[in-house]
Design a protein around this motif. Structure first.
Motif, PDB file in Angstrom:
ATOM      1  N   MET A  10       0.830  -1.202   0.000  1.00 59.10           N
ATOM      2  CA  MET A  10       0.000   0.000   0.000  1.00 59.10           C
ATOM      3  C   MET A  10       0.869   1.258   0.000  1.00 59.10           C
ATOM      4  O   MET A  10       0.567   2.221  -0.688  1.00 59.10           O
ATOM      5  CB  MET A  10      -0.940   0.013   1.208  1.00 59.10           C
ATOM      6  N   SER A  11       1.967   1.243   0.738  1.00 54.46           N
ATOM      7  CA  SER A  11       2.836   2.417   0.738  1.00 54.46           C
ATOM      8  C   SER A  11       3.563   2.542  -0.594  1.00 54.46           C
ATOM      9  O   SER A  11       3.814   3.644  -1.067  1.00 54.46           O
ATOM     10  CB  SER A  11       3.839   2.366   1.888  1.00 54.46           C
ATOM     11  N   ALA A  12       3.885   1.420  -1.229  1.00 55.49           N
ATOM     12  CA  ALA A  12       4.508   1.475  -2.552  1.00 55.49           C
ATOM     13  C   ALA A  12       3.540   2.094  -3.541  1.00 55.49           C
ATOM     14  O   ALA A  12       3.938   2.858  -4.421  1.00 55.49           O
ATOM     15  CB  ALA A  12       4.912   0.069  -3.005  1.00 55.49           C
ATOM     16  N   GLY A  13       2.268   1.791  -3.416  1.00 61.52           N
ATOM     17  CA  GLY A  13       1.260   2.380  -4.292  1.00 61.52           C
ATOM     18  C   GLY A  13       1.167   3.880  -4.108  1.00 61.52           C
ATOM     19  O   GLY A  13       0.974   4.624  -5.062  1.00 61.52           O
ATOM     20  N   LEU A  14       1.322   4.351  -2.879  1.00 58.13           N
ATOM     21  CA  LEU A  14       1.282   5.789  -2.623  1.00 58.13           C
ATOM     22  C   LEU A  14       2.474   6.482  -3.261  1.00 58.13           C
ATOM     23  O   LEU A  14       2.344   7.568  -3.813  1.00 58.13           O
ATOM     24  CB  LEU A  14       1.246   6.066  -1.127  1.00 58.13           C
ATOM     25  N   ASP A  15       3.653   5.841  -3.170  1.00 57.71           N
ATOM     26  CA  ASP A  15       4.834   6.420  -3.801  1.00 57.71           C
ATOM     27  C   ASP A  15       4.644   6.508  -5.306  1.00 57.71           C
ATOM     28  O   ASP A  15       4.995   7.493  -5.940  1.00 57.71           O
ATOM     29  CB  ASP A  15       6.079   5.596  -3.485  1.00 57.71           C
ATOM     30  N   LEU A  16       4.089   5.464  -5.891  1.00 57.94           N
ATOM     31  CA  LEU A  16       3.839   5.429  -7.327  1.00 57.94           C
ATOM     32  C   LEU A  16       2.838   6.509  -7.712  1.00 57.94           C
ATOM     33  O   LEU A  16       3.023   7.227  -8.689  1.00 57.94           O
ATOM     34  CB  LEU A  16       3.321   4.051  -7.734  1.00 57.94           C
ATOM     35  N   LYS A  17       1.789   6.664  -6.899  1.00 55.56           N
ATOM     36  CA  LYS A  17       0.768   7.677  -7.187  1.00 55.56           C
ATOM     37  C   LYS A  17       1.381   9.072  -7.138  1.00 55.56           C
ATOM     38  O   LYS A  17       1.131   9.890  -8.026  1.00 55.56           O
ATOM     39  CB  LYS A  17      -0.388   7.564  -6.206  1.00 55.56           C
ATOM     40  N   SER A  18       2.206   9.346  -6.145  1.00 51.06           N
ATOM     41  CA  SER A  18       2.811  10.674  -6.049  1.00 51.06           C
ATOM     42  C   SER A  18       3.745  10.927  -7.228  1.00 51.06           C
ATOM     43  O   SER A  18       3.844  12.046  -7.723  1.00 51.06           O
ATOM     44  CB  SER A  18       3.561  10.841  -4.736  1.00 51.06           C
ATOM     45  N   ARG A  19       4.390   9.886  -7.714  1.00 55.05           N
ATOM     46  CA  ARG A  19       5.275  10.028  -8.875  1.00 55.05           C
ATOM     47  C   ARG A  19       4.477  10.433 -10.112  1.00 55.05           C
ATOM     48  O   ARG A  19       4.903  11.282 -10.886  1.00 55.05           O
ATOM     49  CB  ARG A  19       5.998   8.713  -9.128  1.00 55.05           C
ATOM     50  N   TYR A  20       3.316   9.848 -10.296  1.00 56.33           N
ATOM     51  CA  TYR A  20       2.513  10.141 -11.468  1.00 56.33           C
ATOM     52  C   TYR A  20       1.669  11.397 -11.295  1.00 56.33           C
ATOM     53  O   TYR A  20       1.194  11.949 -12.275  1.00 56.33           O
ATOM     54  CB  TYR A  20       1.658   8.934 -11.859  1.00 56.33           C
ATOM     55  N   ASP A  21       1.494  11.876 -10.084  1.00 62.47           N
ATOM     56  CA  ASP A  21       0.767  13.119  -9.857  1.00 62.47           C
ATOM     57  C   ASP A  21       1.668  14.340  -9.991  1.00 62.47           C
ATOM     58  O   ASP A  21       1.197  15.460  -9.940  1.00 62.47           O
ATOM     59  CB  ASP A  21       0.108  13.120  -8.477  1.00 62.47           C
ATOM     60  N   THR A  22       2.964  14.116 -10.188  1.00 66.17           N
ATOM     61  CA  THR A  22       3.912  15.216 -10.312  1.00 66.17           C
ATOM     62  C   THR A  22       3.504  16.180 -11.411  1.00 66.17           C
ATOM     63  O   THR A  22       3.645  17.380 -11.281  1.00 66.17           O
ATOM     64  CB  THR A  22       5.322  14.667 -10.609  1.00 66.17           C
ATOM     65  N   TYR A  23       2.983  15.662 -12.491  1.00 65.43           N
ATOM     66  CA  TYR A  23       2.600  16.494 -13.629  1.00 65.43           C
ATOM     67  C   TYR A  23       1.103  16.760 -13.656  1.00 65.43           C
ATOM     68  O   TYR A  23       0.525  16.983 -14.704  1.00 65.43           O
ATOM     69  CB  TYR A  23       3.052  15.847 -14.934  1.00 65.43           C
ATOM     70  N   GLY A  24       0.445  16.724 -12.539  1.00 65.86           N
ATOM     71  CA  GLY A  24      -0.959  17.096 -12.456  1.00 65.86           C
ATOM     72  C   GLY A  24      -1.918  16.151 -13.141  1.00 65.86           C
ATOM     73  O   GLY A  24      -2.926  16.565 -13.668  1.00 65.86           O
ATOM     74  N   GLY A  25      -1.596  14.864 -13.155  1.00 64.53           N
ATOM     75  CA  GLY A  25      -2.495  13.873 -13.743  1.00 64.53           C
ATOM     76  C   GLY A  25      -2.287  13.653 -15.231  1.00 64.53           C
ATOM     77  O   GLY A  25      -3.045  12.924 -15.862  1.00 64.53           O
ATOM     78  N   ILE A  26      -1.262  14.275 -15.807  1.00 61.94           N
ATOM     79  CA  ILE A  26      -0.995  14.076 -17.231  1.00 61.94           C
ATOM     80  C   ILE A  26      -0.493  12.662 -17.488  1.00 61.94           C
ATOM     81  O   ILE A  26      -0.828  12.051 -18.498  1.00 61.94           O
ATOM     82  CB  ILE A  26       0.003  15.133 -17.753  1.00 61.94           C
ATOM     83  N   LEU A  27       0.292  12.137 -16.564  1.00 61.88           N
ATOM     84  CA  LEU A  27       0.814  10.782 -16.738  1.00 61.88           C
ATOM     85  C   LEU A  27      -0.137   9.752 -16.148  1.00 61.88           C
ATOM     86  O   LEU A  27      -0.784  10.008 -15.138  1.00 61.88           O
ATOM     87  CB  LEU A  27       2.183  10.655 -16.075  1.00 61.88           C
ATOM     88  N   MET A  28      -0.204   8.591 -16.791  1.00 62.81           N
ATOM     89  CA  MET A  28      -1.057   7.495 -16.318  1.00 62.81           C
ATOM     90  C   MET A  28      -0.206   6.473 -15.590  1.00 62.81           C
ATOM     91  O   MET A  28       1.012   6.411 -15.760  1.00 62.81           O
ATOM     92  CB  MET A  28      -1.726   6.781 -17.507  1.00 62.81           C
ATOM     93  N   PHE A  29      -0.871   5.651 -14.801  1.00 67.03           N
ATOM     94  CA  PHE A  29      -0.194   4.516 -14.208  1.00 67.03           C
ATOM     95  C   PHE A  29       0.181   3.544 -15.310  1.00 67.03           C
ATOM     96  O   PHE A  29      -0.484   3.508 -16.354  1.00 67.03           O
ATOM     97  CB  PHE A  29      -1.102   3.814 -13.197  1.00 67.03           C
ATOM     98  N   PRO A  30       1.235   2.752 -15.133  1.00 64.25           N
ATOM     99  CA  PRO A  30       1.607   1.788 -16.167  1.00 64.25           C
ATOM    100  C   PRO A  30       0.430   0.880 -16.518  1.00 64.25           C
ATOM    101  O   PRO A  30      -0.343   0.490 -15.657  1.00 64.25           O
ATOM    102  CB  PRO A  30       2.729   0.993 -15.510  1.00 64.25           C
ATOM    103  N   ASN A  31       0.307   0.595 -17.807  1.00 68.35           N
ATOM    104  CA  ASN A  31      -0.775  -0.275 -18.252  1.00 68.35           C
ATOM    105  C   ASN A  31      -0.230  -1.288 -19.246  1.00 68.35           C
ATOM    106  O   ASN A  31       0.914  -1.190 -19.688  1.00 68.35           O
ATOM    107  CB  ASN A  31      -1.923   0.541 -18.854  1.00 68.35           C
ATOM    108  N   LYS A  32      -1.048  -2.252 -19.616  1.00 72.61           N
ATOM    109  CA  LYS A  32      -0.586  -3.350 -20.472  1.00 72.61           C
ATOM    110  C   LYS A  32      -0.283  -2.907 -21.899  1.00 72.61           C
ATOM    111  O   LYS A  32       0.362  -3.621 -22.641  1.00 72.61           O
ATOM    112  CB  LYS A  32      -1.593  -4.498 -20.465  1.00 72.61           C
ATOM    113  N   TYR A  33      -0.737  -1.726 -22.288  1.00 70.79           N
ATOM    114  CA  TYR A  33      -0.507  -1.242 -23.645  1.00 70.79           C
ATOM    115  C   TYR A  33       0.777  -0.420 -23.768  1.00 70.79           C
ATOM    116  O   TYR A  33       1.226  -0.137 -24.865  1.00 70.79           O
ATOM    117  CB  TYR A  33      -1.697  -0.406 -24.118  1.00 70.79           C
TER     118      TYR A  33
END
Length: 100
Positions: A10-33
């Motif tokens: 759960m804490s790893a997920g928070l770190d990942l979320k903060s990494r992707y929120d750096t640009y205000g939601g422009i970046l998505m979480f990794p996906n299969k595509y």
């Protein structure tokens, strides 16, 4: 036998979320595509539509993977320019980039 402590997922997920929120939601979480840019973001959608027109793709056709990755490379270049301008304190360059 020694038990190794594992990182709380759960804490790893928070770190990942903060990494992707750096640009205000422009970046998505990794996906299969492999897509990394959120094309529905309010700042990105007009750029995405302009890219479609520039490539001559009808708006109702899906974008090919090659075109999508090309578009994302432009977005990452734009984000890198913004980051450098912000680090140097050059607000005028950031505003000029946003206008283009």
């Amino acid at each position: 036998m020694e038990i190794q402590s594992q990182e709380n997922p759960m804490s790893a997920g928070l770190d990942l979320k903060s990494r992707y929120d750096t640009y205000g939601g422009i970046l998505m979480f990794p996906n299969k595509y492999g897509y990394r840019v959120n094309i529905t973001h309010p700042e990105i959608l007009p750029l995405w539509k302009r890219f479609y027109r520039w490539k001559g793709i009808p708006i109702h056709f899906p974008m090919s993977d090659a075109d999508r990755f090309e578009f994302e490379s432009y977005i990452f270049k734009m984000l890198e320019k913004r980051k450098k301008a912000a680090e140097s304190g050059d607000r005028a360059a950031t505003e000029k980039e946003d206008a283009t």
